[in-house]
Design a protein around this motif. Structure first.
Motif, PDB file in Angstrom:
ATOM      1  N   LYS A  50      19.613 -11.598  -8.572  1.00  0.00           N
ATOM      2  CA  LYS A  50      19.343 -10.797  -7.382  1.00  0.00           C
ATOM      3  C   LYS A  50      19.114  -9.336  -7.760  1.00  0.00           C
ATOM      4  O   LYS A  50      18.191  -8.691  -7.260  1.00  0.00           O
ATOM      5  CB  LYS A  50      20.520 -10.917  -6.406  1.00  0.00           C
ATOM      6  N   THR A  51      19.932  -8.825  -8.677  1.00  0.00           N
ATOM      7  CA  THR A  51      19.786  -7.444  -9.145  1.00  0.00           C
ATOM      8  C   THR A  51      18.443  -7.249  -9.834  1.00  0.00           C
ATOM      9  O   THR A  51      17.741  -6.262  -9.588  1.00  0.00           O
ATOM     10  CB  THR A  51      20.937  -7.083 -10.097  1.00  0.00           C
ATOM     11  N   LYS A  52      18.067  -8.208 -10.693  1.00  0.00           N
ATOM     12  CA  LYS A  52      16.777  -8.121 -11.393  1.00  0.00           C
ATOM     13  C   LYS A  52      15.619  -8.124 -10.406  1.00  0.00           C
ATOM     14  O   LYS A  52      14.690  -7.334 -10.533  1.00  0.00           O
ATOM     15  CB  LYS A  52      16.603  -9.300 -12.358  1.00  0.00           C
ATOM     16  N   LYS A  53      15.681  -8.989  -9.438  1.00  0.00           N
ATOM     17  CA  LYS A  53      14.601  -9.079  -8.455  1.00  0.00           C
ATOM     18  C   LYS A  53      14.561  -7.828  -7.579  1.00  0.00           C
ATOM     19  O   LYS A  53      13.484  -7.366  -7.212  1.00  0.00           O
ATOM     20  CB  LYS A  53      14.742 -10.332  -7.601  1.00  0.00           C
ATOM     21  N   GLY A  54      15.717  -7.285  -7.256  1.00  0.00           N
ATOM     22  CA  GLY A  54      15.763  -6.049  -6.479  1.00  0.00           C
ATOM     23  C   GLY A  54      15.146  -4.893  -7.241  1.00  0.00           C
ATOM     24  O   GLY A  54      14.425  -4.073  -6.678  1.00  0.00           O
ATOM     25  N   ALA A  55      15.402  -4.829  -8.548  1.00  0.00           N
ATOM     26  CA  ALA A  55      14.826  -3.767  -9.372  1.00  0.00           C
ATOM     27  C   ALA A  55      13.313  -3.931  -9.464  1.00  0.00           C
ATOM     28  O   ALA A  55      12.570  -2.941  -9.391  1.00  0.00           O
ATOM     29  CB  ALA A  55      15.446  -3.796 -10.763  1.00  0.00           C
ATOM     30  N   SER A  56      12.846  -5.145  -9.597  1.00  0.00           N
ATOM     31  CA  SER A  56      11.403  -5.400  -9.652  1.00  0.00           C
ATOM     32  C   SER A  56      10.743  -5.023  -8.340  1.00  0.00           C
ATOM     33  O   SER A  56       9.667  -4.434  -8.317  1.00  0.00           O
ATOM     34  CB  SER A  56      11.120  -6.881  -9.944  1.00  0.00           C
ATOM     35  N   ARG A  57      11.404  -5.342  -7.260  1.00  0.00           N
ATOM     36  CA  ARG A  57      10.851  -5.025  -5.944  1.00  0.00           C
ATOM     37  C   ARG A  57      10.784  -3.523  -5.755  1.00  0.00           C
ATOM     38  O   ARG A  57       9.787  -2.991  -5.254  1.00  0.00           O
ATOM     39  CB  ARG A  57      11.706  -5.667  -4.860  1.00  0.00           C
ATOM     40  N   SER A  58      11.841  -2.805  -6.140  1.00  0.00           N
ATOM     41  CA  SER A  58      11.851  -1.355  -6.018  1.00  0.00           C
ATOM     42  C   SER A  58      10.744  -0.727  -6.850  1.00  0.00           C
ATOM     43  O   SER A  58      10.062   0.200  -6.390  1.00  0.00           O
ATOM     44  CB  SER A  58      13.195  -0.788  -6.450  1.00  0.00           C
ATOM     45  N   ALA A  59      10.545  -1.225  -8.058  1.00  0.00           N
ATOM     46  CA  ALA A  59       9.494  -0.712  -8.922  1.00  0.00           C
ATOM     47  C   ALA A  59       8.131  -0.951  -8.288  1.00  0.00           C
ATOM     48  O   ALA A  59       7.256  -0.070  -8.302  1.00  0.00           O
ATOM     49  CB  ALA A  59       9.566  -1.366 -10.289  1.00  0.00           C
ATOM     50  N   ALA A  60       7.922  -2.113  -7.697  1.00  0.00           N
ATOM     51  CA  ALA A  60       6.650  -2.429  -7.057  1.00  0.00           C
ATOM     52  C   ALA A  60       6.435  -1.551  -5.830  1.00  0.00           C
ATOM     53  O   ALA A  60       5.328  -1.039  -5.604  1.00  0.00           O
ATOM     54  CB  ALA A  60       6.612  -3.901  -6.666  1.00  0.00           C
ATOM     55  N   GLU A  61       7.470  -1.332  -5.049  1.00  0.00           N
ATOM     56  CA  GLU A  61       7.347  -0.478  -3.860  1.00  0.00           C
ATOM     57  C   GLU A  61       7.031   0.964  -4.245  1.00  0.00           C
ATOM     58  O   GLU A  61       6.283   1.637  -3.566  1.00  0.00           O
ATOM     59  CB  GLU A  61       8.630  -0.541  -3.029  1.00  0.00           C
ATOM     60  N   ASN A  62       7.601   1.441  -5.362  1.00  0.00           N
ATOM     61  CA  ASN A  62       7.348   2.802  -5.817  1.00  0.00           C
ATOM     62  C   ASN A  62       5.910   2.999  -6.270  1.00  0.00           C
ATOM     63  O   ASN A  62       5.384   4.114  -6.228  1.00  0.00           O
ATOM     64  CB  ASN A  62       8.313   3.194  -6.934  1.00  0.00           C
ATOM     65  N   LEU A  63       5.260   1.943  -6.727  1.00  0.00           N
ATOM     66  CA  LEU A  63       3.851   2.046  -7.134  1.00  0.00           C
ATOM     67  C   LEU A  63       2.941   2.325  -5.960  1.00  0.00           C
ATOM     68  O   LEU A  63       1.905   2.973  -6.114  1.00  0.00           O
ATOM     69  CB  LEU A  63       3.401   0.742  -7.815  1.00  0.00           C
ATOM     70  N   PHE A  64       3.317   1.879  -4.785  1.00  0.00           N
ATOM     71  CA  PHE A  64       2.477   2.010  -3.612  1.00  0.00           C
ATOM     72  C   PHE A  64       2.874   3.191  -2.725  1.00  0.00           C
ATOM     73  O   PHE A  64       2.361   3.337  -1.640  1.00  0.00           O
ATOM     74  CB  PHE A  64       2.494   0.712  -2.804  1.00  0.00           C
ATOM     75  N   ARG A  65       3.716   4.053  -3.200  1.00  0.00           N
ATOM     76  CA  ARG A  65       4.107   5.241  -2.422  1.00  0.00           C
ATOM     77  C   ARG A  65       3.311   6.430  -2.816  1.00  0.00           C
ATOM     78  O   ARG A  65       2.729   6.650  -3.751  1.00  0.00           O
ATOM     79  CB  ARG A  65       5.594   5.526  -2.616  1.00  0.00           C
TER      80      ARG A  65
END
Length: 62
Positions: A47-62
């Motif tokens: 869950k932590t790994k997936k959360g970090a991946s999601r955060s990284a992906a969201e930061n790319l689109f900001r």
């Protein structure tokens, strides 16, 4: 059935959610608790790994 069926290693029984616990010994209950705690840690790690991946992906689109 073969005569050699007893020689095969038996598959370790995993815990099944909701199963009857009344026939288990204290040692068996302790083993299942350890198994479930290890599984919870594995799930939390994923869950932590997936959360970090999601955060990284969201930061790319900001």
């Amino acid at each position: 059935m073969s005569l050699f069926d007893d020689d095969r290693p038996q598959k370790k029984i995993a815990h099944e959610i909701g199963s009857d616990l009344s026939l288990l010994s204290v040692d068996e209950l302790t083993a299942r608790i350890a198994l479930l705690r290890a599984e919870i840690e594995r799930l939390e790690s994923e869950k932590t790994k997936k959360g970090a991946s999601r955060s990284a992906a969201e930061n790319l689109f900001r």
